[in-house]
Each structure stands twice: as C-alpha cells, then as structure tokens.
Design an enzyme around this catalytic site. Structure first.
Site, PDB file in Angstrom:
ATOM      1  N   ARG A  63       0.762  -1.262   0.007  1.00 35.47           N
ATOM      2  CA  ARG A  63       0.168   0.007  -0.152  1.00 35.47           C
ATOM      3  C   ARG A  63       0.731   1.132   0.001  1.00 35.47           C
ATOM      4  O   ARG A  63       0.543   2.246  -0.494  1.00 35.47           O
ATOM      5  CB  ARG A  63      -0.838  -0.198   1.297  1.00 35.47           C
TER       6      ARG A  63
ATOM      7  N   HIS B  14       0.823   4.277  -2.692  1.00 31.62           N
ATOM      8  CA  HIS B  14       0.653   5.634  -2.391  1.00 31.62           C
ATOM      9  C   HIS B  14       1.683   6.532  -2.698  1.00 31.62           C
ATOM     10  O   HIS B  14       1.542   7.730  -2.881  1.00 31.62           O
ATOM     11  CB  HIS B  14      -0.032   5.689  -0.707  1.00 31.62           C
TER      12      HIS B  14
ATOM     13  N   ASN C 223      -3.308   8.672   4.436  1.00 30.41           N
ATOM     14  CA  ASN C 223      -1.832   8.050   4.621  1.00 30.41           C
ATOM     15  C   ASN C 223      -1.779   7.612   6.037  1.00 30.41           C
ATOM     16  O   ASN C 223      -0.629   6.867   6.281  1.00 30.41           O
ATOM     17  CB  ASN C 223      -0.757   9.085   4.158  1.00 30.41           C
TER      18      ASN C 223
ATOM     19  N   HIS D  54      -5.822  -5.575  -2.758  1.00 28.63           N
ATOM     20  CA  HIS D  54      -6.538  -5.838  -1.611  1.00 28.63           C
ATOM     21  C   HIS D  54      -6.802  -7.101  -1.168  1.00 28.63           C
ATOM     22  O   HIS D  54      -7.365  -7.198  -0.052  1.00 28.63           O
ATOM     23  CB  HIS D  54      -8.079  -4.977  -1.795  1.00 28.63           C
TER      24      HIS D  54
END
Ligand SMILES: *[C@@H]1O[C@H](CO)[C@@H](O)[C@H](O)[C@H]1NC(C)=O
Length: 326
Positions: A68, A72, A100, A197
């Site tokens: 993740r 990001h 975040n 995910h």
C-alpha cells in the site's frame, strides 16, 4: 597536495563513469534498468529482500503495509520516495494526510537503508528500496514474482496538499477510472491493481457509510450482502478504528478478494463497484476464475506502476535518511 589528490580522484571517477557507460546493459546511464545495481551495489536486491522477509516473518500484516505504501508513493508525485518524508516545522508532508495515516512499514525501509548505507553509501535510493520492498512483500505472501527496473531517484517534494489526488474508498466507478487513467492505466489494469486488496484490512471509518446504523439516511448500501452488513455493523459498533480483512486470507496473496465481490461482500464501496459496474465486471469474473491470469496482469500493472513519473538522473537525489530531504 590534497587538492591534487582530489583532482586525480575526480578524474578517476570520471573515467569509471565513462567505462560504466560503455557497458551495454547500462544503455541509458541515468535511466532505469534491471541491472542498475549490478555493479553499483550488487547486494542491493538481496539486502532489501532479507530485510523484508525478516520483518514480515515476525509480523505478516506488514506485507500489506508495504504494498500500500508503494502504491500511495507512486500515485502522488510518482515513485520517488516522497511518502517516506517526515513533516518538519516548515513542511507538512504526504504521510500526515488522513489518507496516509494508517500506512505501516516505514521502519522496514529505514532498516534496509541503514544496511545499504554501510555497504554502498549514497548509492541506493529510498524510492528503489520501497519499490523492491513492495515487490518482495508480494512474493513473500505467495504472490507472483516480477522483476522491476531500478534507478529511481528520491524526489525533493512531499506536500500534504498533493494527496488530494489519492483515490478514496467512496469514489464511484467513473471517478476510479478517471483516477487510474490519469496515471496511465486502463480499466483492466485498474481491476488487477485493486486485487492488491487481497492483502490487508480496512478500518470501519472507510466503509461504515455503507451501513444503515451509521448512515444519515439510515439506508444500507444495496450492493452489500445483508448478513455481511450485520456482521460489519456489530464490528463497527466498537469504534471507527476496528479492522476488517478484505478477504478470508488477509496475509496471503491470492484471488480470494475477487470472490468476495461475487458474494457482495466487498468491504469498500470502491471494491464492490468493480463487480456491479459493467465496465469492470468482466475482469472480476476472469480473475475469480483464473488466479494465474490475475497474477500475470497484476505483475504487469505493478511493473508499470513502479515507473510512474520516476525522477531520473539529476531530477532527484539519493537520500541518506529516507525521512529527510537532503
Ligand atoms: C460519480 O460521481 C461524480 C462526482 O461525484 C458524478 O458526477 C457522477 O455522476 C457519478 N457517476 C456515477 C456513475 O455514479
């Protein structure tokens, strides 16, 4: 005398640079390449891999964190390690954005960096460490192996306001597609990347808007399975910080995530909409039926993502401390 020495040293460095440029596999010296560290820091890949393996061996949930974090990083200002920067009194950094605050795994990047600064000081960028770490986390969790080019430099900008461009769990399908298209991805790649995910959890704050108890209109999201909604409602009564796994194998990289969408048990609205929307449903069906195709498409999309807006050559730096702009 010292000056003469420095001058000779400089010429030696220039000669080495020239001969390095002569190697075929260094084709574009300032650009990315698979063998970027082959001569510059041969232990780079193995050092990152060992550091990641050690960390996820002791806490498997960190695999999701690294994946993740890479995502990001790349979606904001490109894959340039800007997510790793700490805020200072003059600069609010990306990592302090609400989008975040739940990112995890910064210490793993720090650990790898520390070791690499001993082995080959000033050579391996934080952006490359993060890209390799995310890849190694996927492999550790049983996902596909993919090789990535290296040679990213670390960016010098990390601003909280840039994170408004991050996607939100409440975005509808057109907003999701627009967000991914802006980064150069097609719809198939978007669905494959969403399969990330398969690792990790979401907090109630990201999906409780779908539950009647927490929704001002008192309606349950019609695309959400009723029994699953009850389970979630119970869970979220304990607070916004409660965590629910995206699928039943939260630390295993597999295609179980896509089956949850079939059962109307996608956790976020942005997950379930991949199944309810005609533009994306076909890909969900394909990945549910065939994990090998999902792995293949995911790998390709990750390779592509890892090169978004990379800062090559003099457009960036190699930081000594991944948290501080030099
Ligand atoms: C998605 O949201 C945007 C802006 O919030 C809206 O204009 C659009 O009509 C929505 N699209 C769909 C398919 O619901």
């Amino acid at each position: 005398m010292a000056l003469v020495h420095r001058f000779i040293g400089l010429i030696a460095v220039m000669i080495v640079e020239e001969s390095v440029k002569g190697f075929r596999f260094y084709g574009a010296v300032d650009g990315l390449s698979m063998e970027y560290y082959a001569m510059r820091c041969p232990m780079a890949e193995i050092t990152v891999r060992n550091t990641v393996n050690r960390a996820v061996d002791s806490d498997a949930t960190l695999a999701a964190g690294l994946l993740r974090m890479h995502f990001h990083d790349c979606f904001i200002e490109g894959c340039d390690g800007s997510i790793l920067i700490d805020s200072t009194k003059d600069n609010k950094a990306e990592k302090d954005s609400p989008a975040n605050v739940n990112l995890r795994g910064y210490e793993i990047i720090d650990d790898a960096k520390k070791e690499l600064e001993v082995r080959c000081p000033g050579v391996v960028s934080c952006a490359d460490i993060l890209a390799m770490a995310a890849r190694d986390a996927v492999i550790w969790a049983g996902g596909p192996f993919y090789d990535i080019a290296k040679g990213r430099k670390d960016g010098r900008r990390s601003k909280i306001e840039d994170t408004i461009n991050l996607l939100s769990p409440t975005h509808n399908i057109s907003e999701l597609i627009r967000g991914f298209t802006r980064r150069g991805f097609n719809v198939q790649e978007m669905v494959a990347l969403s399969g990330g995910h398969t690792l990790g959890v979401a907090k109630c704050s990201s999906f409780k808007n779908r539950l009647s108890k927490f929704d001002s209109t008192n309606d349950i999201d019609p695309t959400l399975d009723e029994d699953f909604a009850k389970t979630l409602t119970g869970k979220c009564s304990a607070g916004d910080g409660e965590e629910v796994a995206f699928d039943e194998t939260r630390n295993e990289f597999d295609n179980a995530y896509f089956s949850t969408l079939w059962r109307n048990s996608g956790l976020l609205s942005s997950d379930q909409t991949l199944f309810t929307s005609s533009q994306t449903k076909g890909f969900v069906n394909m990945y549910t039926a065939n994990q090998a195709i999902f792995f293949n498409h995911f790998s390709q999309a990750m390779v592509k993502m890892s090169t978004i807006d990379v800062k090559e050559g003099s457009k960036g730096e190699v930081r000594e401390n991944c948290r501080k702009i030099t």
